[in-house]
Design an enzyme around this catalytic site. Structure first.
Site, PDB file in Angstrom:
ATOM      1  N   SER A  50     -56.461 -24.557 -20.451  1.00 18.28           N
ATOM      2  CA  SER A  50     -56.777 -25.157 -19.080  1.00 18.28           C
ATOM      3  C   SER A  50     -58.245 -24.934 -18.923  1.00 18.28           C
ATOM      4  O   SER A  50     -58.925 -23.663 -19.187  1.00 18.28           O
ATOM      5  CB  SER A  50     -56.019 -24.115 -18.054  1.00 18.28           C
TER       6      SER A  50
ATOM      7  N   ASP B 262     -59.351 -27.362  -7.938  1.00 20.81           N
ATOM      8  CA  ASP B 262     -58.850 -26.594  -9.084  1.00 20.81           C
ATOM      9  C   ASP B 262     -60.240 -26.851 -10.019  1.00 20.81           C
ATOM     10  O   ASP B 262     -60.314 -27.073 -11.176  1.00 20.81           O
ATOM     11  CB  ASP B 262     -57.870 -26.892  -9.849  1.00 20.81           C
TER      12      ASP B 262
ATOM     13  N   HIS C 113     -58.171 -22.182 -11.274  1.00 24.06           N
ATOM     14  CA  HIS C 113     -56.923 -21.094 -11.458  1.00 24.06           C
ATOM     15  C   HIS C 113     -57.114 -20.214 -12.619  1.00 24.06           C
ATOM     16  O   HIS C 113     -56.500 -19.319 -12.915  1.00 24.06           O
ATOM     17  CB  HIS C 113     -55.586 -22.143 -11.540  1.00 24.06           C
TER      18      HIS C 113
END
Length: 346
Positions: free
Chosen positions: A280, A208, A178
Site C-alpha cells: 500500500s 486515501d 491509511h
C-alpha cells in the site's frame, strides 16, 4: 656543589622520547579515505556506481589489515586506514552497456589526509561481455526496477508498514493515507542501513492520499518518479496494458511484480498485479516509467485496486506550497536494522 647536569640530561632524554612516541602515534593514526566510483557514458553523463563492494588490501602485510567498503547510492564511501600503500579491488565486475568494468588500483595513504581514491573508466579494467550476452534484451520489468527502485521507500509508522515513493526533488513522498493514519512518527527506509525520519506534510483521508517529506540532502542524487499526465476522463493506461508495482509486501523490501490492467475506472485502476500487505502506498508504473496510480489493496485472487494518480494532484500541489514554510526534517540516518533476526521469545 650539587651536579645538575645528570637530571637535565635525563629530562631532555624523556622529552625526546615523548616527542618520538607522539610522532609514531600520529603517523599510525587512521587517515580518512574517501572512495568515489563513477563511470562516464557515451553522452558524457556521469553515472555513480552505487552499492558496489570493494576490497582494500595492504601491499605490505605489516601496513594494516584488509578491509571492505561498500559505496552509497551516490557511489561514494569512506573509512579510516593507517598510513601505507594499498590496492582497492572490486569484488564483482560492474555491467555497463556492452562491457564489464572492474578495478584493481594502487593508492597510498599519507597523514594527515583526507585521501581521495577516484575509480572511473580511466583506471578500470574493461572486460568484453560473453558472446551473445550484450544482445540479450532486458525486460521492461528489469529496466523499470533498476531505474526507479531507489525512488521507492518502505514507510514505517506506529504499528504499520507500507510503501512510498519520491515525487519531488524537495524530498516529498507520496503514499496512502491509511498507511500513516493515527501515527505521529514516521521512517522512510531506502534499505536496512539508510533510514531517515519523515514528517507528515498533508493528507486526504477521503482520497486515501498522503504526502510525507524527508531531507533530500541526506541522499543526494536520488531519482524522482514522474507522474503520468492523468485526468478523470482521460486515463494514460487502458485495459490490457502492461503495468508494474514496486513495494515492500510482507516485510520484504522493494520487490517488483508485473501484470496487466483489467479495468480503468474514473478514480481507480483494477489489475492482476500481485499486491499484498505492505504494498500500500507504492507506485503503479506504466511501461513508460511513469506512476499511473498509488497501490491500495489486493484481494489475493488476481484482483488489485490502485488509486489513480490524478487524485493525488491537489494534495501534492498543497504539499509543495506548505513544505517551504515547514522545518526541514532531520538529515541524520536512524540506526541500521540488525542483520541478525532474533526469536521473539529470546
Amino acid at each position: 656543589m650539587r651536579n645538575h647536569a645528570l637530571p637535565r640530561r635525563a629530562l631532555a632524554f624523556c622529552c625526546l622520547l615523548a616527542i618520538g612516541s607522539f610522532a609514531i602515534a600520529a603517523e599510525s593514526a587512521a587517515v580518512n579515505v574517501v572512495v568515489k566510483a563513477a563511470v562516464v557514458d557515451t553522452d558524457l553523463s556521469v553515472k555513480p556506481v552505487p552499492k558496489q563492494r570493494f576490497e582494500i588490501l595492504p601491499e605490505v602485510e605489516s601496513a594494516g589489515q584488509a578491509a571492505v567498503i561498500t559505496t552509497s547510492f551516490t557511489g561514494e564511501g569512506q573509512m579510516g586506514l593507517a598510513p601505507g600503500r594499498y590496492r582497492i579491488r572490486s569484488s564483482a565486475p560492474v555491467q555497463f552497456g556492452s562491457r564489464r568494468l572492474r578495478w584493481d588500483v594502487p593508492f597510498e595513504v599519507k597523514a594527515p589526509g583526507p585521501v581521495t581514491v577516484e575509480l572511473s573508466n580511466d583506471n578500470a579494467i574493461v572486460e568484453a561481455m560473453p558472446a551473445g550476452a550484450s544482445e540479450r534484451p532486458r525486460s521492461d520489468a528489469t529496466e523499470i526496477f533498476q531505474t526507479l527502485r531507489d525512488a521507492v521507500v518502505t514507510i514505517e509508522s506506529e504499528g504499520a508498514q507500507g510503501t512510498g515513493f519520491l515525487v519531488d526533488g524537495r524530498g516529498l513522498l507520496l503514499t496512502n493515507q491509511h498507511v500513516i493514519s493515527g501515527s505521529r512518527s514516521f521512517t522512510a527506509s531506502f534499505d536496512d542501513e539508510h533510514r531517515l525520519p519523515a514528517i507528515l506534510v498533508v493528507s486526504d483521508a477521503t482520497e486515501d492520499v498522503a504526502i510525507l517529506a524527508i531531507n533530500p540532502t541526506a541522499m543526494p542524487g536520488l531519482p524522482v518518479i514522474k507522474l503520468a499526465a492523468d485526468a478523470p476522463e482521460q486515463a494514460t493506461v487502458r485495459e490490457g496494458d502492461a503495468i508494474y508495482a514496486i513495494g515492500s509486501p510482507l516485510h520484504q523490501q522493494k520487490i517488483i511484480t508485473a501484470g496487466i490492467v483489467s479495468k480503468v475506472e474514473t478514480g481507480a485502476i483494477i489489475s492482476d498485479v500481485m499486491i499484498d500487505h505492505g504494498n500500500s502506498g507504492g507506485p503503479l508504473i506504466s511501461a513508460g516509467k511513469e506512476a499511473v496510480g498509488i497501490n491500495t489493496f489486493g484481494e489475493g485472487r488476481g484482483v488489485s485496486g490502485t488509486v489513480r494518480i490524478w487524485k493525488a494532484f491537489p494534495v501534492l500541489e498543497e504539499a509543495r506550497k506548505k513544505i517551504g514554510a515547514m522545518p526541514a526534517p532531520s538529515a541524520t540516518f536512524l540506526p541500521a536494522i540488525p542483520k541478525t533476526r532474533y526469536p521473539a521469545d529470546a
